[in-house]
Enzyme design. Sequence first.
Site, PDB file in Angstrom:
ATOM      1  N   LEU A  43       0.816  -1.212   0.000  1.00 46.84           N
ATOM      2  CA  LEU A  43       0.000   0.000   0.000  1.00 46.84           C
ATOM      3  C   LEU A  43       0.848   1.259   0.000  1.00 46.84           C
ATOM      4  O   LEU A  43       0.585   2.198  -0.747  1.00 46.84           O
ATOM      5  CB  LEU A  43      -0.899   0.003   1.233  1.00 46.84           C
ATOM      6  CG  LEU A  43      -2.316  -0.443   0.967  1.00 46.84           C
ATOM      7  CD1 LEU A  43      -3.085  -0.467   2.269  1.00 46.84           C
ATOM      8  CD2 LEU A  43      -2.992   0.502  -0.025  1.00 46.84           C
ATOM      9  N   GLY A  45       4.114   1.593  -0.845  1.00 44.78           N
ATOM     10  CA  GLY A  45       4.969   1.679  -2.024  1.00 44.78           C
ATOM     11  C   GLY A  45       4.193   1.999  -3.295  1.00 44.78           C
ATOM     12  O   GLY A  45       4.573   2.872  -4.073  1.00 44.78           O
ATOM     13  N   HIS A 266      -0.227 -11.103  17.360  1.00 45.26           N
ATOM     14  CA  HIS A 266      -1.671 -11.000  17.121  1.00 45.26           C
ATOM     15  C   HIS A 266      -2.407 -12.106  17.876  1.00 45.26           C
ATOM     16  O   HIS A 266      -2.009 -13.254  17.818  1.00 45.26           O
ATOM     17  CB  HIS A 266      -1.935 -11.115  15.623  1.00 45.26           C
ATOM     18  CG  HIS A 266      -3.283 -10.636  15.221  1.00 45.26           C
ATOM     19  ND1 HIS A 266      -4.417 -11.324  15.537  1.00 45.26           N
ATOM     20  CD2 HIS A 266      -3.683  -9.525  14.545  1.00 45.26           C
ATOM     21  CE1 HIS A 266      -5.465 -10.648  15.069  1.00 45.26           C
ATOM     22  NE2 HIS A 266      -5.040  -9.560  14.458  1.00 45.26           N
ATOM     23  N   ARG A 330      -4.734  -5.633  21.083  1.00 42.23           N
ATOM     24  CA  ARG A 330      -4.074  -6.881  20.707  1.00 42.23           C
ATOM     25  C   ARG A 330      -3.034  -7.348  21.711  1.00 42.23           C
ATOM     26  O   ARG A 330      -2.974  -8.531  22.035  1.00 42.23           O
ATOM     27  CB  ARG A 330      -3.407  -6.706  19.351  1.00 42.23           C
ATOM     28  CG  ARG A 330      -4.425  -6.585  18.261  1.00 42.23           C
ATOM     29  CD  ARG A 330      -3.782  -6.407  16.927  1.00 42.23           C
ATOM     30  NE  ARG A 330      -4.820  -6.376  15.907  1.00 42.23           N
ATOM     31  CZ  ARG A 330      -4.614  -6.096  14.642  1.00 42.23           C
ATOM     32  NH1 ARG A 330      -3.391  -5.812  14.219  1.00 42.23           N
ATOM     33  NH2 ARG A 330      -5.604  -6.100  13.793  1.00 42.23           N
ATOM     34  N   GLU A 425       4.979   0.127   7.160  1.00 43.54           N
ATOM     35  CA  GLU A 425       5.491  -0.681   8.271  1.00 43.54           C
ATOM     36  C   GLU A 425       7.021  -0.625   8.365  1.00 43.54           C
ATOM     37  O   GLU A 425       7.595  -0.919   9.408  1.00 43.54           O
ATOM     38  CB  GLU A 425       5.016  -2.136   8.105  1.00 43.54           C
ATOM     39  CG  GLU A 425       5.200  -2.989   9.346  1.00 43.54           C
ATOM     40  CD  GLU A 425       4.697  -4.427   9.167  1.00 43.54           C
ATOM     41  OE1 GLU A 425       3.972  -4.685   8.189  1.00 43.54           O
ATOM     42  OE2 GLU A 425       5.036  -5.265  10.006  1.00 43.54           O
ATOM     43  N   SER A 440      -2.883  -0.262  10.411  1.00 47.04           N
ATOM     44  CA  SER A 440      -1.706  -0.478   9.562  1.00 47.04           C
ATOM     45  C   SER A 440      -2.021  -0.130   8.114  1.00 47.04           C
ATOM     46  O   SER A 440      -1.233   0.526   7.441  1.00 47.04           O
ATOM     47  CB  SER A 440      -1.218  -1.914   9.668  1.00 47.04           C
ATOM     48  OG  SER A 440      -2.200  -2.801   9.182  1.00 47.04           O
ATOM     49  N   LEU A 441      -3.190  -0.569   7.619  1.00 45.17           N
ATOM     50  CA  LEU A 441      -3.570  -0.184   6.259  1.00 45.17           C
ATOM     51  C   LEU A 441      -3.625   1.329   6.183  1.00 45.17           C
ATOM     52  O   LEU A 441      -3.204   1.939   5.202  1.00 45.17           O
ATOM     53  CB  LEU A 441      -4.947  -0.769   5.914  1.00 45.17           C
ATOM     54  CG  LEU A 441      -5.016  -2.280   5.708  1.00 45.17           C
ATOM     55  CD1 LEU A 441      -6.454  -2.699   5.420  1.00 45.17           C
ATOM     56  CD2 LEU A 441      -4.116  -2.710   4.575  1.00 45.17           C
TER      57      LEU A 441
END
Lengths: 638, 218, 248
Positions: A43, A45, A266, A330, A425, A440-441
């Site tokens: 995503l 890059g 996770h 998490r 990331e 993260s997205l």
Amino acid sequence: MKLDAKIPAGSLEHKWDNFKKKAKLVNPANRKKLDVIVVGTGLAGSSIAASLGEMGYNVKSFCFQDSPRRAHSVAAQGGVNAAKNYKNDGDSVYRMFVDTLKGGDFRAREANVYRMAECSLNLIDQAVAQGVPFGREYGGYLNNRSFGGVQVSRTFYARGQTGQQLLLGAYQALMRQVGKGAVQLFARHEMLDLVVIDGKARGIIVRNLDNGEIERHAAHAVVLATGGYGKIYYLSTLAMGCNGSAIWRAHKKGALMASPSWIQIHPTSLPQSGDYQSKLTLMSESLRNDGRIWVPTKADETREANTIPEDERDYYLERRYPAFGNLAPRDISSRAAKERIDAGFGIGPLKNAVYLDFAKAIKEQGHDKIKEKYGNLFDMYRKITGVDAYKEPMMISPSAHFSMGGLWVDYELMTTLPGLFALGEANFADHGANRLGANSLLQASVDGYFIAPYTIANYLSGDIHTGKISTDHPEFARAHEAVEGSLQQLIGINGSKTVDYYHKTLGKILYDYCGLARHAAGLELAIQEIRKLREDFYKNVKVPGNLSSMNSELEKAGRVADYLEIGELMCFDALTRNESCGAHFREEYQTEDGEALRNDSEYQFISAWEWPGMQGEPILHKEELTFEVLQPIVRSYK
Amino acid sequence: MLTTLSRKMLLCLTGLFLAFFLLIHLLGNLQLFLPAEEARLQFNWYSQFLSGNTFIKLVSYILYLSIIVHVIDALLVTIKNKKATAPYKKDSRGRASKWYSRNMGVLGTLVLIFLVIHFQNFWYVYKFGTLPLDSAGKKDLYQLVVTTFQEWWYVIIYVLSMVALCYHLIHGLHSALRTLGVFHPKYVRWFKIIGGVYAVLICTGFALMPIYIYFTTN
Amino acid sequence: MKLNLKVWRQKDRNSQGQLVDYTLDHLNPHMSFLEMMDTLNETLILNGEEPVEFDHDCREGICGQCGMMINGIAHGPLENTTTCQLHLRSFQDNETIFIEPFRSAAFPVKRDLRVDRSAFDRIISSGGFVSTNTGQAPDAHSLPISHQLTEEAFDAAACIGCGACVATCKNGSAALFTSAKINHLVLLPQGKEERQERVINMVQQMDAEAFGHCSNTEACEVECPQGISVLNIARMNYEYNRALITRK
């Protein structure tokens, strides 16, 4: 080294605007003279390569996969956060900023976190414009679900394939630029070294994985968007090819590495079932919206899950964290699972799992509704385990997932090496010591679409008179030779153990001593073990084949060689942080009821590590964190 | 150069025209099921009417052209398709589709061979051969039909060819509607059923003719 | 359990390949198929032989990188499943398994089981996008799209680009892949603006890549890991015909 985060002046909500107002620009005619290399096509890059291509720069995009669409962003399931407040449940940019900073246990920069929350609004618009089919209500408006660590519904989703759909949006934008000739695509090319000329990042050395050729590529700026290194544990939710080599080689060329030991474990992946296993499949956190997590109240329970009566089940997350229940963050959920498993209440053949139960949700909402929400996840579960999760509870266990640590970057996402940017990331920036689900997205996307296009232009404005960078420069030759030398070395060892053996052994060491819980003695031991393992690797590893053709064992060997160094740095990082925060849980530092004990007076800083050369111990630099808007509090989800 | 989609469109349009012709052909030939003497007069009158009418002539040229284009286009499609694939050492791909869908070329070739026989049997003789005249003074094609179908092996060739045609039609009609772009699931379902029924009715109708004649006149 | 493997080995693009026999014993039926391949490679490496090159990455069925012809079926015996999601429990003890690369003229074999699927990227590059630059988007809610339409678009957008449709097609046609992207975008209002150019350009690119004609055998839908419907192909035909008729 003085670490300057270059946070813009002004109040928190005006910092990013202030930066954009003052950022230097490059006029369209000059952009054609400037080359940018982007490594990685996830995503972050894809989005930065596409955005820079649209703006008119010459972009070269690299990925080791056979197509940009295969980058591991594709596997993110649950969703992407944005403070749109479409649900009218009290969400706002500020609220999201608070949740993220608190979720990260106050180990991130206020300004970065606020900016991420602020840009989240645009991301949803951008993705919808690209044709990302986010879940919608019957009236045609976008729907949301909730994720761990928050009390609002701000997660946008595309069934259980949100990462895939967002990535395809970015990939398509990238391919559009490739079609126009604005971006040159190099699939199946792996970056093996960074070229630094006069203190600036000026190019990379790559290997064509299909024919083994080593190539040199020069540019005015290099962007690393190469993802995380959680695969270092071998068993993880990451793809087999995920690696830390690009950032590690940049680190060895002078970029500092921040908080390498902060790796998220996770809570909801499938448990390990045997030695042969190559990965642990993640089941989306969104399942915790409707699934209830429990273990039997009796240790070494042998009955089938469905036959265990209600009063002999321990819904430990609901018990310990009533305010957030099954949606606790998490790190906390994973640790709570580990606590129960270690205490002997684990279930499954290896006693290494807990139940995730949908019986109540199916009873209340009906089979069809649950199928609509999570159908593909239930299908996936059935394919892997052969079990129908509509009828019996899933078995889940914690597994390495995301590296909060990465290359140290300033507010402009530039590393300590001028001209070298790290996005997504690959950098350490926004999540602190623990990342919230569906962030993260978001981070990868906003870095690529909305932040880096401004900050990279700001940097490149100083390069409009530089002219083409030549790959004939002695630094290119030197890096080229070094790369060939190290590949030759790996092939030449011709020992008796496979690359995977070393990877698995390293993973086990890290899992035991630098995983969910750490302690000083264990970390010291781990450092010794890793050093021994590394020595053994360079004596006894067997890499078959040759340099001049496709050779996936050689690729793996290079990555594992790097892991063997990263692992050691992770242990150093964990050992020197005498507190517990987020994913970093030091057993010596916990409260009486087993919660993390942070030490703000001594450890309110980011550890940024400098490469000491092959000998010597890593050198620690500190970036003090200051909190002007939100004062650190004890993170409680009770 | 036509795109793959346009090539398929050509195959589809010619195929649909031929399939429609079959219906007309069948309806006309139903006269063969009349009592023998009535059938003879009717059928021979009908044959002469067809060969004399200018409009029908025009249609028949389109028909010949359609057959030729359909065959050549199918040949081109098959050649390109063969070039686009490479053989597997072990191939079980057939489990995912119907045998007749995969073998349209073979079925089509059988139908083409049949057409040659069929033309040679009737069309050629009617046009270029000599036929006796019936009581109304028309060429007695009916007698030719009856004579031909008194040979059991002709009956078998005709019936088997109709089986091949039937499968060719079942897939062909279904595929043609796809090529035209019928994508709504509801209509796709209906058309699949209609196409199947059409194929079976037409081919059964044709196949019954030689059988009927073989058993009623022997 | 024990398996007898017949694996396609081919040195590079230009070499002739052949099936090579291997036998593996003491396998766990819960192993995934690719873990079995890992085990094979480990054995080969330790015996001083070159391991089998095969495509794989995420190993959870979403990246689309893995793909093998297993006993003559794309992605193996289970329907709607990728190779990485296949487990040995789907095979019999002592079974002989043929393992070959996905084959098609447009997917040349690079080595062993790895094939070059960059033709797919070029198809997307020719029109599989919405022409919107970063930063041009209006608020997401300014464009309501019905739940049903979104779900329909998603069904098409779910394609993982693995190439099983091409490998399984007796004509080596990429119609399912191409049509899935065309439909994902044409169903949504964002993508409607460019519908004519998109379908024409993508079909032309598909042809240029040496893929065959779709003859509607519908095998692709059966073997597609995401179960992408063949009705997408019908709709692509509709879009194409429509574009030819209405184009100025």
